[in-house]
Design a protein around this motif. Structure first.
Motif, PDB file in Angstrom:
ATOM      1  N   TYR A   1     -15.046-101.632 -46.038  1.00 25.77           N
ATOM      2  CA  TYR A   1     -14.258-102.473 -45.130  1.00 25.77           C
ATOM      3  C   TYR A   1     -13.352-101.611 -44.247  1.00 25.77           C
ATOM      4  CZ  TYR A   1     -10.967-106.175 -43.688  1.00 25.77           C
ATOM      5  OH  TYR A   1     -10.185-107.047 -42.973  1.00 25.77           O
ATOM      6  N   ALA A   2     -12.671-100.651 -44.860  1.00 24.00           N
ATOM      7  CA  ALA A   2     -11.746 -99.796 -44.106  1.00 24.00           C
ATOM      8  C   ALA A   2     -12.493 -98.921 -43.115  1.00 24.00           C
ATOM      9  CB  ALA A   2     -10.937 -98.938 -45.070  1.00 24.00           C
ATOM     10  N   ILE A   3     -13.577 -98.299 -43.552  1.00 21.20           N
ATOM     11  CA  ILE A   3     -14.324 -97.393 -42.669  1.00 21.20           C
ATOM     12  C   ILE A   3     -14.991 -98.163 -41.535  1.00 21.20           C
ATOM     13  CG2 ILE A   3     -16.356 -95.885 -42.592  1.00 21.20           C
ATOM     14  CD1 ILE A   3     -15.465 -94.771 -45.299  1.00 21.20           C
ATOM     15  N   ASP A   4     -15.497 -99.342 -41.806  1.00 18.43           N
ATOM     16  CA  ASP A   4     -16.127-100.150 -40.760  1.00 18.43           C
ATOM     17  C   ASP A   4     -15.142-100.509 -39.651  1.00 18.43           C
ATOM     18  OD1 ASP A   4     -18.574-100.098 -41.973  1.00 18.43           O
ATOM     19  OD2 ASP A   4     -18.459-102.118 -42.821  1.00 18.43           O
ATOM     20  N   ARG A   5     -13.888-100.748 -40.003  1.00 17.40           N
ATOM     21  CA  ARG A   5     -12.904-101.202 -39.025  1.00 17.40           C
ATOM     22  C   ARG A   5     -12.155-100.075 -38.335  1.00 17.40           C
ATOM     23  NH1 ARG A   5     -14.530-104.742 -41.970  1.00 17.40           N
ATOM     24  NH2 ARG A   5     -14.436-106.989 -41.537  1.00 17.40           N
ATOM     25  N   ALA A   6     -12.226 -98.891 -38.885  1.00 20.00           N
ATOM     26  CA  ALA A   6     -11.531 -97.758 -38.276  1.00 20.00           C
ATOM     27  C   ALA A   6     -12.225 -97.345 -36.974  1.00 20.00           C
ATOM     28  CB  ALA A   6     -11.506 -96.578 -39.249  1.00 20.00           C
ATOM     29  N   VAL A   7     -11.419 -97.025 -35.973  1.00 24.27           N
ATOM     30  CA  VAL A   7     -11.944 -96.573 -34.687  1.00 24.27           C
ATOM     31  C   VAL A   7     -11.493 -95.142 -34.449  1.00 24.27           C
ATOM     32  CG1 VAL A   7     -11.975 -98.923 -33.758  1.00 24.27           C
ATOM     33  CG2 VAL A   7      -9.954 -97.480 -33.406  1.00 24.27           C
ATOM     34  N   ASP A   8     -11.958 -94.556 -33.339  1.00 28.75           N
ATOM     35  CA  ASP A   8     -11.655 -93.162 -33.042  1.00 28.75           C
ATOM     36  C   ASP A   8     -10.146 -92.895 -33.117  1.00 28.75           C
ATOM     37  OD1 ASP A   8     -14.310 -93.156 -32.591  1.00 28.75           O
ATOM     38  OD2 ASP A   8     -14.227 -92.447 -30.518  1.00 28.75           O
ATOM     39  N   GLY A   9      -9.793 -91.835 -33.838  1.00 32.81           N
ATOM     40  CA  GLY A   9      -8.397 -91.457 -33.968  1.00 32.81           C
ATOM     41  C   GLY A   9      -7.695 -92.048 -35.166  1.00 32.81           C
ATOM     42  N   ASP A  10      -8.348 -93.001 -35.863  1.00 34.32           N
ATOM     43  CA  ASP A  10      -7.741 -93.611 -37.043  1.00 34.32           C
ATOM     44  C   ASP A  10      -7.884 -92.695 -38.262  1.00 34.32           C
ATOM     45  OD1 ASP A  10      -7.073 -95.822 -35.571  1.00 34.32           O
ATOM     46  OD2 ASP A  10      -8.634 -97.119 -36.397  1.00 34.32           O
ATOM     47  N   ILE A  11      -7.021 -92.929 -39.247  1.00 34.76           N
ATOM     48  CA  ILE A  11      -7.085 -92.214 -40.517  1.00 34.76           C
ATOM     49  C   ILE A  11      -7.244 -93.234 -41.627  1.00 34.76           C
ATOM     50  CG2 ILE A  11      -5.849 -90.740 -42.159  1.00 34.76           C
ATOM     51  CD1 ILE A  11      -4.375 -89.487 -39.804  1.00 34.76           C
ATOM     52  N   VAL A  12      -8.211 -93.002 -42.500  1.00 40.47           N
ATOM     53  CA  VAL A  12      -8.405 -93.841 -43.681  1.00 40.47           C
ATOM     54  C   VAL A  12      -7.980 -93.037 -44.908  1.00 40.47           C
ATOM     55  CG1 VAL A  12     -10.058 -95.084 -45.126  1.00 40.47           C
ATOM     56  CG2 VAL A  12     -10.313 -95.115 -42.627  1.00 40.47           C
TER      57      VAL A  12
ATOM     58  N   ILE B   1     -19.227 -93.000 -43.825  1.00 39.73           N
ATOM     59  CA  ILE B   1     -18.822 -92.597 -42.476  1.00 39.73           C
ATOM     60  C   ILE B   1     -19.995 -91.951 -41.738  1.00 39.73           C
ATOM     61  CG2 ILE B   1     -17.923 -90.276 -42.997  1.00 39.73           C
ATOM     62  CD1 ILE B   1     -15.536 -91.083 -41.120  1.00 39.73           C
ATOM     63  N   GLU B   2     -20.856 -91.240 -42.474  1.00 46.66           N
ATOM     64  CA  GLU B   2     -22.051 -90.679 -41.833  1.00 46.66           C
ATOM     65  C   GLU B   2     -22.978 -91.796 -41.360  1.00 46.66           C
ATOM     66  OE1 GLU B   2     -23.664 -88.021 -44.714  1.00 46.66           O
ATOM     67  OE2 GLU B   2     -22.332 -86.351 -44.153  1.00 46.66           O
ATOM     68  N   GLU B   3     -23.139 -92.811 -42.178  1.00 43.65           N
ATOM     69  CA  GLU B   3     -23.978 -93.942 -41.790  1.00 43.65           C
ATOM     70  C   GLU B   3     -23.397 -94.667 -40.579  1.00 43.65           C
ATOM     71  OE1 GLU B   3     -25.790 -98.079 -43.730  1.00 43.65           O
ATOM     72  OE2 GLU B   3     -24.518 -96.744 -44.913  1.00 43.65           O
ATOM     73  N   LYS B   4     -22.082 -94.822 -40.560  1.00 43.25           N
ATOM     74  CA  LYS B   4     -21.408 -95.503 -39.449  1.00 43.25           C
ATOM     75  C   LYS B   4     -21.694 -94.815 -38.126  1.00 43.25           C
ATOM     76  CE  LYS B   4     -16.649 -96.239 -37.748  1.00 43.25           C
ATOM     77  NZ  LYS B   4     -16.289 -97.664 -37.736  1.00 43.25           N
ATOM     78  N   TYR B   5     -21.612 -93.478 -38.100  1.00 48.00           N
ATOM     79  CA  TYR B   5     -21.763 -92.760 -36.824  1.00 48.00           C
ATOM     80  C   TYR B   5     -23.218 -92.441 -36.505  1.00 48.00           C
ATOM     81  CZ  TYR B   5     -16.810 -92.657 -36.065  1.00 48.00           C
ATOM     82  OH  TYR B   5     -15.507 -93.039 -35.814  1.00 48.00           O
ATOM     83  N   GLU B   6     -24.055 -92.355 -37.505  1.00 52.94           N
ATOM     84  CA  GLU B   6     -25.477 -92.135 -37.233  1.00 52.94           C
ATOM     85  C   GLU B   6     -26.101 -93.369 -36.595  1.00 52.94           C
ATOM     86  OE1 GLU B   6     -27.184 -90.923 -40.881  1.00 52.94           O
ATOM     87  OE2 GLU B   6     -26.338 -88.900 -40.815  1.00 52.94           O
ATOM     88  N   GLU B   7     -25.577 -94.534 -36.937  1.00 50.67           N
ATOM     89  CA  GLU B   7     -26.118 -95.782 -36.389  1.00 50.67           C
ATOM     90  C   GLU B   7     -25.581 -96.078 -34.998  1.00 50.67           C
ATOM     91  OE1 GLU B   7     -25.184 -98.779 -39.204  1.00 50.67           O
ATOM     92  OE2 GLU B   7     -26.779 -98.215 -40.607  1.00 50.67           O
ATOM     93  N   SER B   8     -24.447 -95.461 -34.657  1.00 50.03           N
ATOM     94  CA  SER B   8     -23.823 -95.764 -33.350  1.00 50.03           C
ATOM     95  C   SER B   8     -24.399 -94.902 -32.232  1.00 50.03           C
ATOM     96  CB  SER B   8     -22.316 -95.562 -33.447  1.00 50.03           C
ATOM     97  OG  SER B   8     -22.014 -94.223 -33.770  1.00 50.03           O
TER      98      SER B   8
END
Length: 489
Positions: free
Chosen positions: A441-452, A482-489
């Motif tokens: 949930y946290a990683i999905d909602r974080a955008v560039d520059g955010d810290i989890v 986080i790798e999955e999040k950015y590989e899909e984008s």
């Protein structure tokens, strides 16, 4: 070693049966580990009472029993007032007083113990010593690592492994000493050269009656340094901590203080803190220098000042200390960055007390450029009163908090979460019981520059639910997500 010689070390005892000249091959407190010619010691623990297993120990080959209660068995029974104290005394003697042949550094405090032991290990290794470390993560002897059950193991484990360390030519041992261990006498008989105090904040009030009782337990490390002045013992104390005076009053030995205040003998000034570095000046009547390191956060500056102070008591040259701290990689699960290759930063930290969580989040506040998401829970079967305080710390420094399960152990996970959040009225938080889902949930909602920040478990590779430990590593899970999040984008 002959049984009679060993038993003669106990001054206060009642012997039932005839103690012979049989040779003792081992001392055991677990009846399952007893073999021919073992001496079995009955320990009354939190969940198991060794007095209930004397028959099994005898069947397995025990030639005598040490007990503090009445037991019926076919071998001699040596009854003593306190089997824990007797075990420490017998183990120390049986293994040849091994801790007296080592430089033993004991580290106590609520936060920073593990980091400090790692820093000292780096310094003394760089200085040329063969070292050993005993603590929360594991036991290390030279380059070999071994699992440990408690932050500070029982006296039998300690003296047995001190013997192993002596035999393997270890010079310096750095060990975490918990308040539980001090209260329960696990370090009785350990010849500690330097006792070190980091800080005291709320934790373990399920065990200690209040903070004064908690502080008293910590102070035992300093009183146990003894009253003689001819053996080179010293204490190292964080003078900025509110309970520093308790430790000082308990100690008869010379004290080296450290901190950021002017009262400190070894003082840090001119702090510069970044996301992946810190630098500060160190001044004392003995030396001045500047430290630059990859560790970040004010709390780590305190840890490094403590390490400098301890090394100073052993006459380690300041240039050696400086070079070791420049090269240190820190501690697994302590302000550990999961990935630096993506625009969202993920940090995993062991913070599991209100103060440690606040320290980590304050450090993040100093380096953040956007929002902070915090995933945090609180352990089950532990101090309930710290739970709302942890929630308050998370809410104070985070833009959004996701409350989740830590190690619920035998408690209802939802009840723990209720303890954390029932007093909250703000809407900038979520409650997701499943830890993996909460991290997602946290990683999905974080955008560039955010810290989890994923807090509470750090280096741990398990989650304990209903008494069962299931494999779970915050770092692995976050990295994959986080790798999955950015590989899909």
């Amino acid at each position: 070693m002959k049984l009679k010689e060993l038993i003669d070390q106990l001054k206060i005892k009642e012997i039932k049966g005839e103690v012979s000249d049989q040779v003792v091959h081992s001392i055991e407190m677990d009846s399952r580990k007893v073999s021919d010619h073992s001496l079995f010691i009955c320990i009354d623990g939190f969940t198991v009472d060794g007095h209930d297993y004397t028959e099994q120990a005898t069947r397995n080959g025990a030639i005598a029993i040490i007990a503090e209660k009445q037991v019926e068995t076919s071998v001699p029974v040596i009854q003593v007032p306190d089997t824990s104290k007797a075990m420490a005394q017998l183990a120390d003697y049986f293994y040849g007083h091994p801790s007296s042949q080592l430089n033993v550094i004991g580290v106590t405090g609520t936060n920073g113990k593990t980091t400090l032991t790692y820093l000292l290990d780096d310094i003394f290794t760089f200085y040329g010593h063969k070292t050993a470390v005993i603590g929360t993560i594991d036991m290390k002897i030279g380059d070999q690592r071994y699992p440990v059950k408690n932050t500070t193991p029982d006296a039998l484990f300690l003296h047995k492994n001190f013997r192993k360390m002596v035999d393997e030519n270890v010079e310096t041992v750095i060990m975490e000493v918990s308040s539980h261990a001090l209260s329960m006498g696990r370090v009785h008989g350990v010849d500690i050269n330097t006792a070190t105090y980091t800080n005291l904040t709320q934790d373990h009030l399920d065990y200690h009656t209040d903070m004064n009782d908690y502080a008293h337990a910590k102070s035992l490390l300093f009183s146990q340094l003894g009253n003689r002045f001819d053996d080179g013992k010293t204490a190292v104390i964080n003078i900025d901590d509110q309970y520093a005076g308790v430790m000082e009053r308990a100690c008869a030995q010379p004290i080296v203080t450290y901190g950021l205040s002017e009262k400190a003998f070894i003082r840090g000034t001119d702090l510069q803190l970044g996301a992946d570095f810190s630098s500060f000046s160190v001044s004392s009547p003995a030396f001045t220098t500047k430290i630059e390191t990859k560790l970040s956060g004010k709390f780590n500056v305190y840890n490094m000042l403590a390490a400098i102070a301890v090394a100073y008591t052993y006459n380690v040259p300041i240039e050696t200390i400086k070079k070791a701290l420049q090269q240190t990689k820190g501690v697994p699960g302590r302000f550990e960055s999961v990935s630096n290759d993506y625009p969202v930063s993920v940090i995993v930290d062991y913070a599991h007390t209100p103060d440690s969580l606040e320290n980590v989040l304050q450090s993040i506040s100093e380096i953040k450029t956007n929002q902070v998401y915090t995933v945090v829970g609180s352990g089950g079967d532990r101090d309930r009163t710290k739970r709302p305080k942890m929630a308050d710390a998370a809410m104070k420094y985070s833009d959004h908090v996701i409350f989740t399960s830590d190690n619920p152990r035998t408690e209802d996970p939802q009840a723990i979460l209720d303890d954390m959040t029932d007093h909250l009225s703000e809407e900038s938080f979520s409650v997701i019981e499943d830890r993996k889902t909460a991290i997602q949930y946290a990683i999905d909602r974080a955008v560039d520059g955010d810290i989890v920040l994923i807090a509470g478990k750090g280096h741990e590779t398990y989650q304990e639910i209903n008494g069962v430990r299931n494999y779970f590593d915050d770092r692995e899970i976050a990295k994959a997500m986080i790798e999955e999040k950015y590989e899909e984008s």
